[in-house]
Every structure is written in C-alpha cells, then in structure tokens.
Design a protein around this motif. Structure first.
Motif, PDB file in Angstrom:
ATOM      1  N   ASN A 151      95.467 -69.577  -9.088  1.00 59.44           N
ATOM      2  CA  ASN A 151      94.951 -68.284  -8.640  1.00 59.44           C
ATOM      3  C   ASN A 151      93.729 -68.359  -7.732  1.00 59.44           C
ATOM      4  O   ASN A 151      93.160 -67.333  -7.366  1.00 59.44           O
ATOM      5  CB  ASN A 151      94.635 -67.402  -9.852  1.00 59.44           C
ATOM      6  N   PHE A 152      93.311 -69.581  -7.416  1.00 59.64           N
ATOM      7  CA  PHE A 152      92.178 -69.757  -6.506  1.00 59.64           C
ATOM      8  C   PHE A 152      92.580 -70.610  -5.311  1.00 59.64           C
ATOM      9  O   PHE A 152      93.314 -71.576  -5.450  1.00 59.64           O
ATOM     10  CB  PHE A 152      90.986 -70.423  -7.214  1.00 59.64           C
ATOM     11  N   LEU A 176      91.994 -62.112  -9.405  1.00 64.85           N
ATOM     12  CA  LEU A 176      91.356 -61.914 -10.702  1.00 64.85           C
ATOM     13  C   LEU A 176      92.194 -60.940 -11.528  1.00 64.85           C
ATOM     14  O   LEU A 176      92.813 -60.025 -10.984  1.00 64.85           O
ATOM     15  CB  LEU A 176      89.946 -61.338 -10.544  1.00 64.85           C
ATOM     16  N   THR A 177      92.159 -61.152 -12.826  1.00 68.78           N
ATOM     17  CA  THR A 177      92.970 -60.330 -13.720  1.00 68.78           C
ATOM     18  C   THR A 177      92.096 -59.788 -14.841  1.00 68.78           C
ATOM     19  O   THR A 177      91.334 -60.552 -15.436  1.00 68.78           O
ATOM     20  CB  THR A 177      94.073 -61.212 -14.345  1.00 68.78           C
ATOM     21  N   PHE A 178      92.183 -58.502 -15.080  1.00 71.90           N
ATOM     22  CA  PHE A 178      91.429 -57.925 -16.197  1.00 71.90           C
ATOM     23  C   PHE A 178      92.369 -57.606 -17.346  1.00 71.90           C
ATOM     24  O   PHE A 178      93.403 -56.968 -17.143  1.00 71.90           O
ATOM     25  CB  PHE A 178      90.719 -56.631 -15.765  1.00 71.90           C
ATOM     26  N   ASP A 204      83.014 -71.724 -13.800  1.00 72.78           N
ATOM     27  CA  ASP A 204      82.934 -73.153 -14.169  1.00 72.78           C
ATOM     28  C   ASP A 204      84.300 -73.815 -14.268  1.00 72.78           C
ATOM     29  O   ASP A 204      84.459 -74.979 -13.891  1.00 72.78           O
ATOM     30  CB  ASP A 204      82.211 -73.320 -15.520  1.00 72.78           C
ATOM     31  N   VAL A 205      85.278 -73.095 -14.788  1.00 68.12           N
ATOM     32  CA  VAL A 205      86.619 -73.671 -14.945  1.00 68.12           C
ATOM     33  C   VAL A 205      87.176 -74.056 -13.582  1.00 68.12           C
ATOM     34  O   VAL A 205      87.735 -75.148 -13.401  1.00 68.12           O
ATOM     35  CB  VAL A 205      87.578 -72.659 -15.630  1.00 68.12           C
ATOM     36  N   ILE A 206      86.986 -73.175 -12.613  1.00 65.71           N
ATOM     37  CA  ILE A 206      87.513 -73.438 -11.273  1.00 65.71           C
ATOM     38  C   ILE A 206      86.789 -74.633 -10.647  1.00 65.71           C
ATOM     39  O   ILE A 206      87.400 -75.524 -10.063  1.00 65.71           O
ATOM     40  CB  ILE A 206      87.370 -72.192 -10.376  1.00 65.71           C
ATOM     41  N   GLU A 220      96.916 -70.410   2.847  1.00 64.20           N
ATOM     42  CA  GLU A 220      97.129 -70.284   1.391  1.00 64.20           C
ATOM     43  C   GLU A 220      96.567 -68.955   0.857  1.00 64.20           C
ATOM     44  O   GLU A 220      97.035 -68.445  -0.157  1.00 64.20           O
ATOM     45  CB  GLU A 220      96.469 -71.445   0.631  1.00 64.20           C
ATOM     46  N   ALA A 221      95.553 -68.429   1.546  1.00 66.62           N
ATOM     47  CA  ALA A 221      94.966 -67.157   1.099  1.00 66.62           C
ATOM     48  C   ALA A 221      95.956 -66.010   1.321  1.00 66.62           C
ATOM     49  O   ALA A 221      95.987 -65.040   0.556  1.00 66.62           O
ATOM     50  CB  ALA A 221      93.658 -66.885   1.826  1.00 66.62           C
ATOM     51  N   ASP A 222      96.745 -66.121   2.366  1.00 68.01           N
ATOM     52  CA  ASP A 222      97.788 -65.108   2.603  1.00 68.01           C
ATOM     53  C   ASP A 222      98.924 -65.290   1.604  1.00 68.01           C
ATOM     54  O   ASP A 222      99.491 -64.320   1.102  1.00 68.01           O
ATOM     55  CB  ASP A 222      98.321 -65.212   4.032  1.00 68.01           C
ATOM     56  N   GLU A 223      99.230 -66.561   1.324  1.00 64.35           N
ATOM     57  CA  GLU A 223     100.323 -66.836   0.385  1.00 64.35           C
ATOM     58  C   GLU A 223     100.004 -66.360  -1.037  1.00 64.35           C
ATOM     59  O   GLU A 223     100.888 -65.971  -1.794  1.00 64.35           O
ATOM     60  CB  GLU A 223     100.629 -68.346   0.373  1.00 64.35           C
ATOM     61  N   LEU A 224      98.701 -66.367  -1.352  1.00 67.33           N
ATOM     62  CA  LEU A 224      98.273 -65.914  -2.678  1.00 67.33           C
ATOM     63  C   LEU A 224      98.742 -64.472  -2.929  1.00 67.33           C
ATOM     64  O   LEU A 224      99.127 -64.116  -4.041  1.00 67.33           O
ATOM     65  CB  LEU A 224      96.743 -65.994  -2.740  1.00 67.33           C
ATOM     66  N   LEU A 225      98.715 -63.647  -1.875  1.00 66.92           N
ATOM     67  CA  LEU A 225      99.164 -62.265  -2.015  1.00 66.92           C
ATOM     68  C   LEU A 225     100.664 -62.152  -1.755  1.00 66.92           C
ATOM     69  O   LEU A 225     101.351 -61.375  -2.424  1.00 66.92           O
ATOM     70  CB  LEU A 225      98.404 -61.337  -1.048  1.00 66.92           C
TER      71      LEU A 225
END
Ligand code: NAD
Length: 488
Positions: A284-285, A319-321, A449-451, A474-479
């Motif tokens: 997710n990053f 990000l996910t809530f 920290d995890v990332i 990759e930022a476009d692919e993320l969506l």
C-alpha cells in the motif's frame, strides 16, 4: 485584540527559522495589538552578540514585513534582548534566569514564561532538563514550551524525547509545531464539515468513494540536502503534515470546538487508522526518487546527498480506517519533491448515482456521469470547488461537469496570518488546538515505522520519476488496481 503578557526565551535566536519566520510573526502580532507593552524576548545562542547587535538583526528581519509600519520598528525591537548561551552548560542557565527575572520586572509580564526551542532537535531534551534543574520555571505565571519539528525520527526516539520533555513540562504546556496546522485552509476543514449540513451529511462511506491528499513541491532538496538525506519524505512530510491533514478529514465531530475536544477526536481518528503489517505496508506504499530531467536534476547528484542514497523524495500511499464512518473508503495520499507544481490540495471524490438514468439507448447522452468532487485548495491560493453534473445547453439531453468555485481574494489572502504568526499567538494564549498532541504523534510514528522498516530492508528501483511529473508510475497503479485515478 487582547494583549498577551510574557517573557519569551528563544533558543536558536541567530538561526534561519528565527530570522525568516519568528521575528516577522511577532512583529505582526505587535502591530495588531496582541503584543504591546508587556512582553519581552530574550534571544540566546552561542554567538557573542550584544542586545544592540540582536536588535539590529531583528530590525533587518522585519524590514520587509510592512513598510508603512516602519515607524513601529523601534518600539518593537526595544522588547528584544540577547544572552550568549551554550545550551549544554547548566551554569549558563543561571544567567538566563537572572535576565528573565529582570525582564519580568521591567515589562510587568506577570511571571508568564514561554520557552521556544528553535534548534537542532538533539538539544531539546537537554534544554528541558536544564530549565528544570536550574529553576527557570515560573511559579506565579504560566510556563509553556514551544518546540520545533522534527519530533523524533521514529516511535522509540519520539517517546524518549517526550519522556525528557515531560519531566519538566506537562502535556498541556507543550506546543509541538506543525506549521501545516497554521494554514488557513487546514483550519477551514472543520468549518466546511461541521458548519454545513450539505457537506457533513454526506461525509461518510455511504456517499464518499475515496479521499485524496496531495502535498506537492516543485523544488528539490536545495540546501537542506544533508538533513533530508537522513530523513526522507516519509519522515519529513507523511508522519506529520499528511497525518495531521488526514486526521482533520477523518475525525468525528468534536463535542465542543475547544482544543481538548478537537485533539481527542483527532487522536481517536488516528487510532482507527489501520496499522499495516509489513506485507500490507509494502502493498500500500509507493516510494520514489527523482532523476535527471531536462533541467539536469538528479537527487543522487545533489550536494550533501550520498551518491548511492536510497532516501525517498516521493511517497504515495493508500490509508485505511477501521471505523464505522470510513470502512471501505481509501484515503490516498502523496507528497514529493520536484513535482509538477507547488500546491497542497484535498480531493473528496463522491460516489456516482447508483443508476445513471441518462445513459439509456433512447437518450443520446454518450457522456457518462462524473463523480462529484469537492476540492479543498490549501496552497497556494486557498479556496474550494465542487464539480457537479449539469445539463448541457441545447436540444437533446447531454450532461457535462460544471464547477462551483470559491477562491480567496488577494485582499483576503493578505489579511490571513502566516502559519507561524497564528501558531505563536495560539501558544501565547495557551490554545493547543493547532498543535499535535503526544497521542497523535505516537500513533503516526507507529504507523510509519512499519513502512520504514520494510523499505530499509529492500533495495528500491531508484531513480524512478522525472522532475516535473506527478511521481512514479507505481503511484498511478496504486489507484488503478482499485479502479480509480488521481483527480489531479
Ligand atoms: P539553524 O541551524 O539556522 O539555527 C540553529 C541555532 O542554534 C543557531 O542560533 C545556533 O547558534 C544555535 N546553537 C547551536 N548549537 C548551540 C549550542 N550548543 N548552544 C546554544 N545555541 C546553539 O537552524 P534553523 O534552520 O533555524 O532550525 C531551527 C529549528 O527549526 C530546527 O528544529 C529545525 O528542524 C526547525 N525548522 C526549521 C525550518 C527552517 O525553515 N529553517 C523549517 C521548519 C522547522
């Protein structure tokens, strides 16, 4: 304006931030009447300056603020004093204490003391410890600490720093600067949401498809390269500014509009942010680093940067809530250097109507309905816009997107205080609404920290984006993998 009474002790008075931001902000508070007769600033740093040297520097720093007010420069700089000081030497604090006491008498500041740390963060803990051990805290007025960023470089170091500070100051006396919280439009998010039924009623996963936050910079690392190479975009922008903007978008309505209630809601929102496992973090990053473009910029060739640096100058993330309001609504965020422009914006993308009644064969509408998008423009020109679908003028029935837009006038923009002016004022008034609480900072670091750990153990494919673009593909692919795209 209600006049504020205090002696401000500034650590790092010869520094760049003090010169560019702090003195002009104080001058603005002075000419607006928030500061008048009963205040003094005691500047400290290692340079052997006299009061007169310091006053001359302060005068130079404010010389461009408002030339119509030049008559007030002298009156203002008379409130400034200087003490050469090594923050690591406890004995030096005794002299500071004497001078603060003199200034308290002279300016009748009622024992109120504000300490401002504008220095390299490695000194923050030492200064706090010496303030306590050498008895610099006032026992008849307020004691407050304003502290510059960065607040740690991971959860462990932030926690250590917080422990050091809280041995001298209580949480409600600590004002941690995040200058994004001083921006007019970041503060306007609450007005937009909680002042408008037409917005807040739709502000949930039933009507919102996704939210996008973009902090885009068009410059490279410039003279901050040495610092930046040790930090990277994740620490420098995501952990603090992006998290703070996201918390304001995601939080529930505070019980009252007071610092305590607002901070409590922001902290709750950040607690509901899903803390990724290492594999979720990797998925997710997206990270990026800029490469040579037409203008010959390449991060690894910048002065002060390690030629093999794997420091990211770009981050995009989903990000996910895990909250009732936001379950199923991704928050996509991104920030980077040397991008297509210098701007900050939030795009709230609403769901389309469940049925598109215009797209029937009987109707010649070949235009599909667009998502409504509410955009909050934070920088450079504050404003909002809302895109709606409307009927296109003429025979037949075709729809097209139109824009309802509001943008601040140049005059309004001029009137709007700079972030540092606003934040200085709030700290002097003891209002911590626009400062990050420890709980928020702790959650943001634990998330980040995890990332960081995942990234530090994998060789990235750098460099991977061109200056002047909006980041790596990759930022476009993320969506795209979610069937979405960046609005901008
Ligand atoms: P700077 O290096 O220009 O100034 C540092 C100051 O500390 C100087 O006054 C120096 O004399 C003093 N100093 C150093 N060692 C000392 C010692 N042992 N005893 C006493 N004084 C000592 O730094 P800056 O750019 O002004 O930054 C100050 C803080 O503000 C940092 O925490 C930084 O991260 C933060 N900040 C700066 C900017 C900016 O634009 N400059 C922006 C955001 C945050």
């Amino acid at each position: 304006a209600t006049e504020i009474k205090a002696v401000i002790t500034l650590f790092g008075a010869t520094g760049d931030l003090a010169h560019r931001k702090l003195y002009p902000s104080l001058f603005n508070l002075f000419r607006k009447g928030f500061l008048a007769d009963n205040f003094a600033l005691l500047g400290t740093s290692r340079s052997e300056w006299s009061d007169a040297d310091f006053q001359a520097k302060v005068r130079e720093s404010i010389s461009k603020v408002d030339e119509d007010q030049a008559g007030q420069y002298d009156a203002f700089v008379k409130h400034f004093f200087y003490q050469p000081h090594d923050v690591t030497n406890p004995e030096h604090y005794d002299k500071l204490n004497e001078r603060i006491a003199e200034l308290e008498d002279k300016f009748a500041t009622e024992g109120n003391r504000l300490f401002y740390m504008s220095m390299a963060p490695r000194f923050f803990g030492t200064i706090a410890a010496n303030i306590k051990s050498q008895g610099l805290l006032s026992d008849n007025g307020f004691n407050r600490l304003v502290i510059e960023k960065p607040f740690g470089r991971d959860f462990a170091s932030a926690q250590e720093l917080n422990k050091e500070l809280t041995e001298t100051f209580d949480e409600n006396q600590i004002f941690r600067i995040d200058h994004y919280l001083g921006k007019e439009m970041v503060q306007n998010i609450s007005a937009l949401r909680f002042g408008n039924t037409a917005i807040e009623a739709l502000w949930n996963n039933q009507y919102i498809d996704n939210i996008q936050v973009t902090l885009s910079e068009d410059m490279g690392v410039e003279e901050r390269a040495g610092y930046y190479d040790q930090s990277g975009a994740l620490r420098d922008m995501v952990q603090n500014h992006i998290m703070q903007v996201v918390a304001q978008l995601a939080m529930e309505q505070p019980l009252t509009f007071t610092d305590q209630d607002i901070r409590a809601e922001k902290a709750k929102a950040l607690r509901s942010l899903r803390k990724y496992t290492p594999s979720e973090a990797a998925a997710n990053f997206v990270r990026g680093q800029y490469a040579a473009g037409d203008n010959n910029n390449e991060y690894r060739k910048e002065d002060g940067v390690d030629p093999k640096s794997i420091t990211e100058t770009y981050v995009a993330a989903k990000l996910t809530f895990d909250s009732y309001r936001w379950a199923g609504v991704p928050f996509y965020v991104r920030t980077g250097k040397l991008l297509a422009g210098k701007f900050t914006r939030v795009d709230v993308v609403f769901k389309k109507p469940l049925i598109d009644i215009f797209a029937t064969p009987a109707n010649s509408n070949d235009q599909k309905l667009n998502n409504n998008v509410l955009t909050i423009y934070i920088d450079p020109t504050p404003g909002f816009s809302l895109t709606l679908n409307a009927k296109k003028v003429g025979q037949g029935y075709t729809t097209e997107p139109i824009d309802l837009a509001f943008s601040q006038s140049a005059e309004q923009k001029d009137l709007s205080p700079e972030p540092y002016e606003r934040l200085f004022h709030d700290a002097l008034e003891g209002n911590s609404t626009n400062f990050a609480s420890w709980s928020e900072i702790a959650d943001a670091w634990q998330f980040v920290d995890v990332i960081r750990q995942v990234w530090d153990h994998e060789e990235p494919n750098f460099p991977n984006y061109q200056p002047g673009s909006m980041g790596p593909k990759e930022a476009d692919e993320l969506l795209a993998r979610d069937g979405r795209q960046w609005v901008y």
